[in-house]
Design a protein around this motif. Structure first.
Motif, PDB file in Angstrom:
ATOM      1  N   ASP A   1      35.609  39.694  36.341  1.00  0.00           N
ATOM      2  CA  ASP A   1      37.042  39.709  36.012  1.00  0.00           C
ATOM      3  C   ASP A   1      37.891  39.351  37.227  1.00  0.00           C
ATOM      4  O   ASP A   1      38.863  38.601  37.120  1.00  0.00           O
ATOM      5  N   ALA A   2      37.516  39.887  38.382  1.00  0.00           N
ATOM      6  CA  ALA A   2      38.273  39.587  39.609  1.00  0.00           C
ATOM      7  C   ALA A   2      38.172  38.111  39.959  1.00  0.00           C
ATOM      8  O   ALA A   2      39.169  37.477  40.328  1.00  0.00           O
TER       9      ALA A   2
ATOM     10  N   GLU B   1      37.647  35.634  37.881  1.00  0.00           N
ATOM     11  CA  GLU B   1      38.430  34.888  36.881  1.00  0.00           C
ATOM     12  C   GLU B   1      39.918  34.971  37.209  1.00  0.00           C
ATOM     13  O   GLU B   1      40.647  33.989  37.087  1.00  0.00           O
ATOM     14  N   SER B   2      40.373  36.121  37.643  1.00  0.00           N
ATOM     15  CA  SER B   2      41.784  36.263  38.005  1.00  0.00           C
ATOM     16  C   SER B   2      42.128  35.403  39.218  1.00  0.00           C
ATOM     17  O   SER B   2      43.196  34.800  39.276  1.00  0.00           O
TER      18      SER B   2
ATOM     19  N   LYS C   1      42.397  31.807  37.944  1.00  0.00           N
ATOM     20  CA  LYS C   1      43.662  31.596  37.223  1.00  0.00           C
ATOM     21  C   LYS C   1      44.822  31.464  38.187  1.00  0.00           C
ATOM     22  O   LYS C   1      45.690  30.601  38.026  1.00  0.00           O
ATOM     23  N   LYS C   2      44.843  32.311  39.206  1.00  0.00           N
ATOM     24  CA  LYS C   2      45.929  32.269  40.187  1.00  0.00           C
ATOM     25  C   LYS C   2      45.909  30.934  40.938  1.00  0.00           C
ATOM     26  O   LYS C   2      46.953  30.306  41.127  1.00  0.00           O
TER      27      LYS C   2
ATOM     28  N   LYS D   1      47.102  28.162  38.667  1.00  0.00           N
ATOM     29  CA  LYS D   1      48.551  28.248  38.496  1.00  0.00           C
ATOM     30  C   LYS D   1      49.279  27.693  39.722  1.00  0.00           C
ATOM     31  O   LYS D   1      50.275  26.973  39.599  1.00  0.00           O
TER      32      LYS D   1
END
Length: 111
Positions: A31-32, A34-35, A38-39, A42
Motif C-alpha cells: 500500500d505504501a 502504491e501511494s 500515485k504521488k 500526480k
C-alpha cells in the motif's frame, strides 16, 4: 529448572499470529509503495500540464513578436495585426488547452 515448550495448540496459535503479522506487513508495504507511485504520477502530470501552458504562453508571445517584426516589412500595413494580436493574447491569457499536440490528445483521452 527446565523450560518446556508450549502446548501444541498454543504453538499453532503463535504460528497463525506470526503468519498474519507477516501478511499485514506485506500488505502495508504494498500500500505504501502504491501511494508513492500515485504521488509521483500526480507530480509528473502536474509538471507536464505546467509545461504545456508555458509553451502555450510562449507561442502567444511569439505571435505578438512576429506581428511587431512583420509590420515594418509590410510598409506599415497593420492588417495582419487584426488576426495575430488577438490570437497571441488569447494564447497568453486563456486557461483552456488551445495548442493541439501529444499532451493535448493524451489529456482528451482521459476526459
Amino acid at each position: 529448572m527446565r523450560i518446556r515448550a508450549p502446548p501444541k495448540e498454543e504453538r499453532h496459535t503463535m504460528r497463525v499470529i506470526c503468519t498474519n503479522l507477516e501478511d499485514a506487513y506485506q500488505q502495508g508495504y504494498a500500500d505504501a509503495m502504491e501511494s508513492v507511485r500515485k504521488k509521483r504520477r500526480k507530480q509528473q502530470e502536474k509538471k507536464a500540464r505546467r509545461q504545456y501552458y508555458i509553451k502555450q504562453k510562449l507561442h502567444g508571445v511569439a505571435m505578438l513578436i512576429f506581428t511587431a517584426l512583420v509590420i515594418p516589412l509590410l510598409d506599415g500595413d497593420a492588417t495582419i495585426a487584426l488576426l495575430t494580436v488577438p490570437m497571441g493574447l488569447i494564447l497568453i491569457f486563456s486557461k483552456e488547452m488551445l495548442i493541439v499536440n501529444k499532451y493535448y490528445w493524451e489529456n482528451q483521452r482521459e476526459d
